[in-house]
Design an enzyme around this catalytic site. Structure first.
Site, PDB file in Angstrom:
ATOM      1  N   ARG A 114       0.823  -1.230   0.000  1.00 56.12           N
ATOM      2  CA  ARG A 114       0.000   0.000   0.000  1.00 56.12           C
ATOM      3  C   ARG A 114       0.848   1.267   0.000  1.00 56.12           C
ATOM      4  O   ARG A 114       0.409   2.325   0.441  1.00 56.12           O
ATOM      5  CB  ARG A 114      -0.977   0.029   1.181  1.00 56.12           C
ATOM      6  CG  ARG A 114      -1.964  -1.112   1.164  1.00 56.12           C
ATOM      7  CD  ARG A 114      -3.231  -0.761   1.914  1.00 56.12           C
ATOM      8  NE  ARG A 114      -4.186  -1.845   1.813  1.00 56.12           N
ATOM      9  CZ  ARG A 114      -4.290  -2.822   2.696  1.00 56.12           C
ATOM     10  NH1 ARG A 114      -3.526  -2.832   3.766  1.00 56.12           N
ATOM     11  NH2 ARG A 114      -5.168  -3.779   2.523  1.00 56.12           N
ATOM     12  N   LYS A 170       8.173  22.926 -13.670  1.00 53.79           N
ATOM     13  CA  LYS A 170       7.270  21.813 -13.395  1.00 53.79           C
ATOM     14  C   LYS A 170       6.916  21.778 -11.908  1.00 53.79           C
ATOM     15  O   LYS A 170       5.756  21.578 -11.539  1.00 53.79           O
ATOM     16  CB  LYS A 170       7.888  20.486 -13.835  1.00 53.79           C
ATOM     17  CG  LYS A 170       6.948  19.322 -13.536  1.00 53.79           C
ATOM     18  CD  LYS A 170       7.039  18.190 -14.487  1.00 53.79           C
ATOM     19  CE  LYS A 170       5.905  17.207 -14.186  1.00 53.79           C
ATOM     20  NZ  LYS A 170       5.951  16.005 -14.979  1.00 53.79           N
ATOM     21  N   HIS A 206       8.306   9.654 -28.371  1.00 53.07           N
ATOM     22  CA  HIS A 206       7.336  10.484 -27.643  1.00 53.07           C
ATOM     23  C   HIS A 206       7.688  11.972 -27.738  1.00 53.07           C
ATOM     24  O   HIS A 206       6.846  12.803 -28.081  1.00 53.07           O
ATOM     25  CB  HIS A 206       7.268  10.041 -26.178  1.00 53.07           C
ATOM     26  CG  HIS A 206       6.452  10.952 -25.322  1.00 53.07           C
ATOM     27  ND1 HIS A 206       5.070  11.000 -25.386  1.00 53.07           N
ATOM     28  CD2 HIS A 206       6.803  11.892 -24.407  1.00 53.07           C
ATOM     29  CE1 HIS A 206       4.617  11.913 -24.548  1.00 53.07           C
ATOM     30  NE2 HIS A 206       5.645  12.463 -23.940  1.00 53.07           N
ATOM     31  N   GLU A 260      10.538  18.219 -24.835  1.00 58.48           N
ATOM     32  CA  GLU A 260       9.853  18.571 -23.575  1.00 58.48           C
ATOM     33  C   GLU A 260      10.452  19.847 -22.976  1.00 58.48           C
ATOM     34  O   GLU A 260       9.758  20.610 -22.307  1.00 58.48           O
ATOM     35  CB  GLU A 260       9.955  17.415 -22.562  1.00 58.48           C
ATOM     36  CG  GLU A 260       9.292  16.114 -23.005  1.00 58.48           C
ATOM     37  CD  GLU A 260       7.773  16.076 -22.744  1.00 58.48           C
ATOM     38  OE1 GLU A 260       7.209  17.081 -22.264  1.00 58.48           O
ATOM     39  OE2 GLU A 260       7.167  15.030 -23.062  1.00 58.48           O
ATOM     40  N   LYS A 281       3.480  11.561 -11.214  1.00 56.87           N
ATOM     41  CA  LYS A 281       2.608  10.738 -12.060  1.00 56.87           C
ATOM     42  C   LYS A 281       3.316   9.420 -12.323  1.00 56.87           C
ATOM     43  O   LYS A 281       4.445   9.409 -12.834  1.00 56.87           O
ATOM     44  CB  LYS A 281       2.330  11.427 -13.399  1.00 56.87           C
ATOM     45  CG  LYS A 281       1.241  12.460 -13.352  1.00 56.87           C
ATOM     46  CD  LYS A 281       0.879  12.908 -14.756  1.00 56.87           C
ATOM     47  CE  LYS A 281      -0.158  14.006 -14.716  1.00 56.87           C
ATOM     48  NZ  LYS A 281      -0.412  14.571 -16.061  1.00 56.87           N
ATOM     49  N   GLU A 309      -3.814  17.553 -11.184  1.00 56.87           N
ATOM     50  CA  GLU A 309      -4.299  18.005 -12.494  1.00 56.87           C
ATOM     51  C   GLU A 309      -5.795  18.278 -12.528  1.00 56.87           C
ATOM     52  O   GLU A 309      -6.519  17.755 -13.358  1.00 56.87           O
ATOM     53  CB  GLU A 309      -3.897  17.007 -13.586  1.00 56.87           C
ATOM     54  CG  GLU A 309      -3.906  17.666 -14.966  1.00 56.87           C
ATOM     55  CD  GLU A 309      -3.295  16.789 -16.044  1.00 56.87           C
ATOM     56  OE1 GLU A 309      -2.166  16.312 -15.849  1.00 56.87           O
ATOM     57  OE2 GLU A 309      -3.956  16.598 -17.069  1.00 56.87           O
ATOM     58  N   HIS A 321       0.184  12.400 -28.808  1.00 57.46           N
ATOM     59  CA  HIS A 321      -0.269  11.037 -28.473  1.00 57.46           C
ATOM     60  C   HIS A 321      -0.978  10.387 -29.662  1.00 57.46           C
ATOM     61  O   HIS A 321      -0.805   9.197 -29.919  1.00 57.46           O
ATOM     62  CB  HIS A 321      -1.210  11.065 -27.261  1.00 57.46           C
ATOM     63  CG  HIS A 321      -0.474  11.199 -25.954  1.00 57.46           C
ATOM     64  ND1 HIS A 321      -1.051  11.710 -24.816  1.00 57.46           N
ATOM     65  CD2 HIS A 321       0.797  10.893 -25.609  1.00 57.46           C
ATOM     66  CE1 HIS A 321      -0.176  11.704 -23.828  1.00 57.46           C
ATOM     67  NE2 HIS A 321       0.960  11.205 -24.280  1.00 57.46           N
ATOM     68  N   ARG A 345      -2.203  22.054 -14.176  1.00 54.08           N
ATOM     69  CA  ARG A 345      -1.190  21.051 -14.544  1.00 54.08           C
ATOM     70  C   ARG A 345      -1.361  20.574 -15.982  1.00 54.08           C
ATOM     71  O   ARG A 345      -0.395  20.136 -16.614  1.00 54.08           O
ATOM     72  CB  ARG A 345      -1.212  19.869 -13.562  1.00 54.08           C
ATOM     73  CG  ARG A 345      -0.104  18.878 -13.840  1.00 54.08           C
ATOM     74  CD  ARG A 345       0.128  17.894 -12.713  1.00 54.08           C
ATOM     75  NE  ARG A 345       1.202  16.981 -13.078  1.00 54.08           N
ATOM     76  CZ  ARG A 345       1.816  16.166 -12.254  1.00 54.08           C
ATOM     77  NH1 ARG A 345       1.493  16.153 -10.983  1.00 54.08           N
ATOM     78  NH2 ARG A 345       2.784  15.378 -12.675  1.00 54.08           N
ATOM     79  N   ASN A 386       0.758  19.430 -20.670  1.00 54.51           N
ATOM     80  CA  ASN A 386       0.431  18.577 -21.815  1.00 54.51           C
ATOM     81  C   ASN A 386       0.409  19.345 -23.126  1.00 54.51           C
ATOM     82  O   ASN A 386      -0.131  18.846 -24.125  1.00 54.51           O
ATOM     83  CB  ASN A 386      -0.927  17.902 -21.591  1.00 54.51           C
ATOM     84  CG  ASN A 386      -0.826  16.821 -20.540  1.00 54.51           C
ATOM     85  OD1 ASN A 386       0.136  16.070 -20.527  1.00 54.51           O
ATOM     86  ND2 ASN A 386      -1.795  16.767 -19.668  1.00 54.51           N
ATOM     87  N   HIS A 393       0.761  17.509 -26.394  1.00 50.85           N
ATOM     88  CA  HIS A 393       0.606  16.070 -26.143  1.00 50.85           C
ATOM     89  C   HIS A 393      -0.645  15.471 -26.780  1.00 50.85           C
ATOM     90  O   HIS A 393      -0.663  14.283 -27.079  1.00 50.85           O
ATOM     91  CB  HIS A 393       0.597  15.775 -24.635  1.00 50.85           C
ATOM     92  CG  HIS A 393       1.967  15.826 -24.025  1.00 50.85           C
ATOM     93  ND1 HIS A 393       2.742  16.967 -24.014  1.00 50.85           N
ATOM     94  CD2 HIS A 393       2.713  14.879 -23.395  1.00 50.85           C
ATOM     95  CE1 HIS A 393       3.890  16.715 -23.410  1.00 50.85           C
ATOM     96  NE2 HIS A 393       3.904  15.453 -23.033  1.00 50.85           N
TER      97      HIS A 393
END
Ligand code: GLY
Length: 369
Positions: free
Chosen positions: A121, A227, A266, A185, A143, A237, A252, A241, A245, A248
């Site tokens: 956990r 960031k 990417h 990025e 993330k 987010e 994507h 946030r 992206n 992106h």
């Protein structure tokens, strides 16, 4: 060595940036450890380059290490290698107060972070990012996750690392194409929120690509500062946030149609996506007509992909791309949210993009191939 702090209440951590941090990791880890042993998740390519330096450095600080090297590549970021990693951590008797180390790029960092999030956990983990992309983006902000057959990063958790050690010396061993993909990025940060940083990149980007260590440290530091500031204001987010992206949603979709592989990395998809986001912003009258050209000119000067025309092989039509974009995690109530810009360094989130306008822009970009 540079230090960027992420002062999240009760889960604050530092990002250290500079050369020699893999070999010197023991010094920075020792104060965090309850007992002097760590479990490392990495991939085979990174292990060959950096694992012995890490092992020797940790041993010098009296810390023992056990390691699992997963196959390199995006295909690793799925249930099969994830359960292998979690089972291995259990076999290694990693306890609640122990620390898992993620040594590698974004795939390893995301998978190891998610493994740490669910093991017993939740155990702590430390990121040792070895790619530019991981140093400026994926290792920071918590993330973590894996891909599902239906899409990228659809399974995961927010789980902040306890420390990030970004060894900029590791960037010297990156293939140039991987370095430049990560640079996509870096450019994103300038475009989304710091016009001066973008102008600095226009002047110094080629130095970074040539290996200028001071310029690399400065670029990683500024990216991490930006960031960290955004994550601090919007960790999960709910709003701001999403600015991270930028590029992106397009990126994507392009990665999906090119098979998430060598045809388009990417960061290359993100760079082309940033150029498309500025193109769309200009068509909507949000930013000046010169801005998209300036974005593309910088990508071009860096020898990067900047247009759909730079992607080898066939691409589907605009409607197929729109269909893939509709899978984006930013879709809310069936409406796609876009990151657009009022100018370089001034991005914002909006759901107000008319599909016809978007289809037209994509059709023109495809026709220019
Ligand atoms: N890579 C985008 C984010 O961390 O929010």
């Amino acid at each position: 060595m540079e230090r960027v702090q992420v002062p999240l209440a009760g889960r604050e951590y530092d990002i250290l940036i500079g050369p020699g941090l893999i070999a010197g990791a023991g010094t920075h880890l020792a104060p965090l450890l309850d007992r002097p042993r760590v479990a490392v998740l990495t991939d085979e390519t990174v292990a060959a380059r950096h694992l012995e330096a890490l092992r020797a450095g940790l041993a010098g600080a009296g810390i023992t290490m056990t390691a699992l090297a997963l196959p390199p590549g995006e295909a690793t970021k799925g249930w099969a290698q994830f359960s292998r990693a979690v089972e291995w951590l259990i076999e290694q008797k990693v306890e609640r107060r122990d620390i898992v180390l993620a040594l590698g790029g974004g795939v390893v960092g995301d998978l190891a972070g998610f493994a740490a999030a669910v093991l017993r956990r939740g155990v702590r983990f430390v990121q040792l990012p070895t790619t530019l992309l991981a140093q400026v983006d994926s290792s920071v902000g918590g993330k973590t996750g894996i891909n599902s057959p239906q899409g990228k990063n659809l399974i995961g958790a927010f789980h902040q690392p306890s420390l990030v050690l970004a060894d900029t010396g590791a960037l010297d061993t990156l293939p140039p194409r991987d370095f430049l993909a990560g640079y996509g990025e870096v450019v994103k940060y300038g475009l989304l929120g710091d016009a001066e940083f973008f102008a600095w990149l226009e002047r110094h980007g080629p130095d970074l690509a040539r290996g200028d260590a001071a310029a690399r440290i400065r670029a990683v530091r500024r990216s991490c500062e930006m960031k960290a500031a955004i994550v601090l204001r919007d960790e999960t987010e709910q709003g701001e946030r999403a600015l991270l992206n930028l590029g992106h949603t397009f990126g994507h979709a392009l990665e999906a149609v090119t098979g998430y592989g060598d045809r388009l990395l990417h960061g290359e998809g993100v760079a082309i996506g940033c150029a498309l986001a500025f193109e769309l912003s200009a068509r909507l009258g949000l930013c000046s007509q010169e801005d998209p050209g300036r974005v593309r000119a910088h990508l071009d000067a860096m020898g990067m992909k900047k247009d759909l025309a730079d992607i080898p092989g066939d691409l589907p039509d605009a409607d197929a791309l729109l269909g893939l974009m509709a899978q984006d995690k930013k879709v809310m109530d069936g409406r796609l949210r876009f990151i657009l810009a009022r100018g370089i360094g001034d991005a914002f989130v909006t759901a107000e993009v008319e599909t016809g306008m978007l289809r037209g822009m994509l059709a023109d970009a495809l026709a220019a191939r």
